[in-house]
Design a protein around this motif. Sequence first.
Motif, short mmCIF file in Angstrom:
data_model
loop_
_atom_site.label_atom_id
_atom_site.label_comp_id
_atom_site.label_asym_id
_atom_site.label_seq_id
_atom_site.Cartn_x
_atom_site.Cartn_y
_atom_site.Cartn_z
N ARG A 160 0.83 -1.20 0.00
CA ARG A 160 0.00 0.00 0.00
C ARG A 160 0.86 1.25 0.00
O ARG A 160 0.57 2.22 -0.70
CB ARG A 160 -0.90 0.00 1.23
N LYS A 161 1.93 1.26 0.77
CA LYS A 161 2.82 2.42 0.82
C LYS A 161 3.50 2.63 -0.53
O LYS A 161 3.66 3.76 -1.00
CB LYS A 161 3.86 2.26 1.92
N GLU A 162 3.91 1.54 -1.17
CA GLU A 162 4.54 1.66 -2.49
C GLU A 162 3.55 2.21 -3.50
O GLU A 162 3.90 3.10 -4.30
CB GLU A 162 5.05 0.29 -2.95
N PHE A 163 2.31 1.71 -3.47
CA PHE A 163 1.31 2.20 -4.43
C PHE A 163 1.00 3.68 -4.20
O PHE A 163 0.97 4.47 -5.14
CB PHE A 163 0.02 1.40 -4.34
N ASP A 164 0.76 4.04 -2.94
CA ASP A 164 0.44 5.44 -2.65
C ASP A 164 1.58 6.38 -3.04
O ASP A 164 1.36 7.50 -3.49
CB ASP A 164 0.12 5.61 -1.16
N THR A 165 2.82 5.89 -2.88
CA THR A 165 3.98 6.71 -3.22
C THR A 165 4.11 6.90 -4.72
O THR A 165 4.32 8.02 -5.21
CB THR A 165 5.27 6.08 -2.66
N LEU A 202 11.16 4.07 -2.11
CA LEU A 202 11.55 4.59 -3.42
C LEU A 202 12.60 3.71 -4.08
O LEU A 202 12.60 3.55 -5.31
CB LEU A 202 12.06 6.02 -3.28
N SER A 203 13.48 3.15 -3.30
CA SER A 203 14.49 2.24 -3.86
C SER A 203 13.82 1.02 -4.49
O SER A 203 14.18 0.61 -5.60
CB SER A 203 15.46 1.80 -2.76
N ARG A 204 12.84 0.45 -3.81
CA ARG A 204 12.11 -0.70 -4.36
C ARG A 204 11.34 -0.30 -5.61
O ARG A 204 11.30 -1.04 -6.60
CB ARG A 204 11.17 -1.28 -3.31
N LEU A 205 10.72 0.88 -5.58
CA LEU A 205 9.95 1.34 -6.72
C LEU A 205 10.81 1.58 -7.95
O LEU A 205 10.41 1.26 -9.07
CB LEU A 205 9.18 2.62 -6.37
N ARG A 206 11.99 2.14 -7.76
CA ARG A 206 12.86 2.40 -8.91
C ARG A 206 13.19 1.10 -9.65
O ARG A 206 13.26 1.09 -10.88
CB ARG A 206 14.15 3.10 -8.45
N THR A 207 13.38 0.03 -8.91
CA THR A 207 13.66 -1.26 -9.53
C THR A 207 12.42 -1.81 -10.23
O THR A 207 12.50 -2.32 -11.35
CB THR A 207 14.14 -2.27 -8.46
N LYS A 208 11.28 -1.69 -9.58
CA LYS A 208 10.05 -2.29 -10.10
C LYS A 208 9.53 -1.60 -11.36
O LYS A 208 8.86 -2.23 -12.18
CB LYS A 208 8.97 -2.31 -9.03
N ILE A 209 9.81 -0.29 -11.53
CA ILE A 209 9.25 0.43 -12.69
C ILE A 209 10.31 0.73 -13.75
O ILE A 209 10.06 1.52 -14.66
CB ILE A 209 8.58 1.75 -12.25
N GLU A 210 11.47 0.09 -13.66
CA GLU A 210 12.58 0.46 -14.55
C GLU A 210 12.28 0.23 -16.02
O GLU A 210 12.93 0.82 -16.88
CB GLU A 210 13.85 -0.28 -14.15
#
Length: 229
Positions: A160-165, A202-210
């Motif tokens: 949820r935090k990743e999605f909201d971010t 944000l570190s996890r998100l950068r990898t997931k949306i690369e």
Amino acid sequence: MNTDELKNIYNILLVEDNEDIQEMNRRFLKRRGYAVRLAFSLAQARKEMEENKPDVIVLDVMLPDGSGLDFLNELKSQGLNIPVLLLTALSESRDEVRALEEGADDYLAKPYENNVLAARLEALLRRAGRVPETVTKGALKLETYSGQALLNGENLNLTRKEFDTILLLAQNEDGLLSTESIYEKVWGQPLIDDNNAVRTVLSRLRTKIEHSGYVIEPLRGKGYIFTKW
């Protein structure tokens, strides 16, 4: 907060005569990124409506100069298509039915959790067409109702935090968001000393949306920008 961060703010009018509840709701909703205006009576609410039409109204039933239901009827008779969330200390089912029959878009009995209030408001804004159901950025699709993020059709299974971010960043494409503003809007409270929480997400998100065509760029000491690759 800079100009780019303000572009997706929605205006909320809080109509409530309890000063403690007003202040609690005002602080919470401002941290969520809303612009908040206050009215402690029907007279003040009418004045606020003349000066600045809100995107949604949070309306108490029992007010010092009349009933919130009367104000609700005024809005409907004027043809104002503004979503209204009715707040009341009354919790019996017949009161809820009456509120909805009078034209309220939703109903919340006191006491309530702040996160429930926020979720109800966001749902009202979506249903009113003020918040998009889906935000698409390149190969990335964010479904605001379900909370799912899809990359080329594949579910990224974000927390949820990743999605909201990522939703906050996507809604502010090319705008600079500070660590403090991200934390306040996503975590719903001021940032004191927990910088690692934002950095980790944000570190996890950068990898997931690369492979989305977009990138989250960190600017040292300033914040983050969501922009095309």
